[in-house]
Design an enzyme around this catalytic site. Structure first.
Site, mmCIF file in Angstrom:
data_model
loop_
_atom_site.group_PDB
_atom_site.id
_atom_site.type_symbol
_atom_site.label_atom_id
_atom_site.label_comp_id
_atom_site.label_asym_id
_atom_site.label_seq_id
_atom_site.Cartn_x
_atom_site.Cartn_y
_atom_site.Cartn_z
ATOM 1 N N HIS A 42 0.812 -1.212 0.000
ATOM 2 C CA HIS A 42 0.000 0.000 0.000
ATOM 3 C C HIS A 42 0.849 1.267 0.000
ATOM 4 O O HIS A 42 0.941 1.975 1.014
ATOM 5 C CB HIS A 42 -0.967 -0.019 1.193
ATOM 6 N N HIS A 75 -0.207 -9.087 0.831
ATOM 7 C CA HIS A 75 -1.221 -9.267 1.886
ATOM 8 C C HIS A 75 -1.939 -10.608 1.828
ATOM 9 O O HIS A 75 -2.732 -10.913 2.700
ATOM 10 C CB HIS A 75 -2.277 -8.162 1.775
ATOM 11 N N GLU A 127 -5.574 -8.638 3.627
ATOM 12 C CA GLU A 127 -5.029 -9.705 4.485
ATOM 13 C C GLU A 127 -6.157 -10.398 5.257
ATOM 14 O O GLU A 127 -6.186 -11.626 5.392
ATOM 15 C CB GLU A 127 -4.001 -9.105 5.459
ATOM 16 N N THR A 163 -1.616 -8.714 10.667
ATOM 17 C CA THR A 163 -0.243 -8.449 11.156
ATOM 18 C C THR A 163 0.047 -6.979 11.447
ATOM 19 O O THR A 163 1.045 -6.673 12.088
ATOM 20 C CB THR A 163 0.771 -8.920 10.101
ATOM 21 N N CYS A 191 3.334 -8.147 13.328
ATOM 22 C CA CYS A 191 4.703 -8.450 12.882
ATOM 23 C C CYS A 191 5.703 -7.469 13.503
ATOM 24 O O CYS A 191 5.331 -6.393 13.967
ATOM 25 C CB CYS A 191 4.781 -8.422 11.361
ATOM 26 N N SER A 219 -2.441 2.495 3.664
ATOM 27 C CA SER A 219 -1.599 1.543 4.387
ATOM 28 C C SER A 219 -2.071 1.380 5.829
ATOM 29 O O SER A 219 -2.109 2.354 6.592
ATOM 30 C CB SER A 219 -0.145 2.038 4.358
ATOM 31 N N SER A 220 -2.394 0.151 6.204
ATOM 32 C CA SER A 220 -2.823 -0.120 7.574
ATOM 33 C C SER A 220 -1.691 0.233 8.534
ATOM 34 O O SER A 220 -1.896 0.873 9.574
ATOM 35 C CB SER A 220 -3.189 -1.608 7.696
ATOM 36 N N SER A 265 6.111 0.315 4.170
ATOM 37 C CA SER A 265 6.126 0.343 2.702
ATOM 38 C C SER A 265 6.533 1.718 2.158
ATOM 39 O O SER A 265 6.389 1.985 0.973
ATOM 40 C CB SER A 265 4.760 -0.073 2.144
#
Ligand code: SF4
Length: 284
Positions: A42, A75, A127, A163, A191, A219-220, A265
């Site tokens: 993302h 993802h 995901e 994650t 993660c 982006s999460s 990212s």
């Protein structure tokens, strides 16, 4: 003006691997159309970089021409997409992050052992979609919503998660689950790339008056950093930006200490560009 760039910074291992795989697909099939199903990661810089290498983006697997190459994202992907890809005779490259893949394997094992799984995640995140499509025994605990415990008949279901969640939210959700299902097996799968970035923000002790989170609104990982910056440091101005052009310069030039945090990212070159812009601001 002092500028602090938090660690870690730059791509995580999963993002690096996904980009490498996309470039490999392009190199291996110079005559084929190569597309990613969704955003490989993302971040729009990464998508633009792939486009420069003639790697496209499609939103639906049906858009892929028969016999072309398809890359599944970091993802994970839904089972149905893999079936359709096979029917269309696509050359498949799976850029799933190894940590996401490990979680899917854990979920599959639970099915073999006849256990239910509660998956904690955002309902529209790829995901999460990959996880809940992987097994009929998976029940989604949507972030921010009340979970219906009536659907769980297993006294000790496995609890697993997306994650890239907020580590503080996950602690609260685990507590809620423990209150309802004392024998639930809690597994924290945030993660390290996500956790370390959030902890760096949580541990900020110095006198800071602005936090810039570098990352995409999609982006999460980036959104959770922004969330933490806002909730844990409410007295500090926080900004989520994806490019140097979005820097709120008028506000920032009055600041004494600016902290830069960045998603897994966000490319290093972008973080450097933003930092340089801030240095120039200081010299105005
Ligand atoms: S943020 Fe974590 S889960 Fe996502 S690609 Fe990076 S290492 Fe993998």
């Amino acid at each position: 003006m002092k500028i602090t760039i938090l660690e870690p910074r730059g791509y995580c291992a999963g993002v690096n691997q996904a980009i490498e795989m996309a470039l490999t697909a392009r190199k291996n099939h110079p005559l084929l159309m190569v597309n990613v199903l969704g955003m490989l990661v993302h971040n729009s810089y990464v998508i633009a970089f792939l486009k420069q290498h003639d790697i496209g983006l499609i939103k639906n697997i049906h858009e892929a021409p028969n016999g072309s190459a398809i890359i599944f994202t970091a993802h994970g992907h839904e089972n149905k997409d893999e079936q359709i890809a096979k029917e269309k005779n696509l050359v498949i490259y799976d850029a799933i992050c190894p940590l996401v893949k490990k979680n899917l394997a854990t979920i599959a094992k639970e099915k073999e052992n006849h256990h239910q799984v509660i998956y904690i995640g955002y309902p529209s995140h790829p995901e999460t979609l990959a996880a809940i499509s992987s097994n009929t025994n998976v029940y989604l605990y949507s972030i921010g919503q009340t979970f219906d415990y009536n659907v769980i008949s297993d006294a000790s279901p496995l609890i697993i998660n997306q994650t890239t969640l907020n580590i503080l939210s996950l602690e609260n959700i685990h507590q809620d689950i423990k209150n309802h299902l004392p024998k639930a097996r809690l597994q924290d799968e945030i993660c390290r790339a996500t956790r370390n970035r959030q902890e760096a923000l949580l541990q900020l002790e110095e006198d800071v008056d602005a936090i810039i989170v570098v990352g995409s609104e999609k982006s999460s990982n980036a959104k959770r950093l922004y969330e933490i910056a806002q909730s844990v440091h409410p007295q500090v101005d926080a900004f989520l930006i994806e490019s140097a052009t979005e820097l709120p310069k008028e506000i920032l030039k009055t600041k004494r200490h600016i902290v830069i945090s960045s998603s897994a990212s966000a490319p290093l070159s972008l973080i450097e560009e933003i930092s340089n812009e801030l240095v120039n601001l200081k010299q105005l």
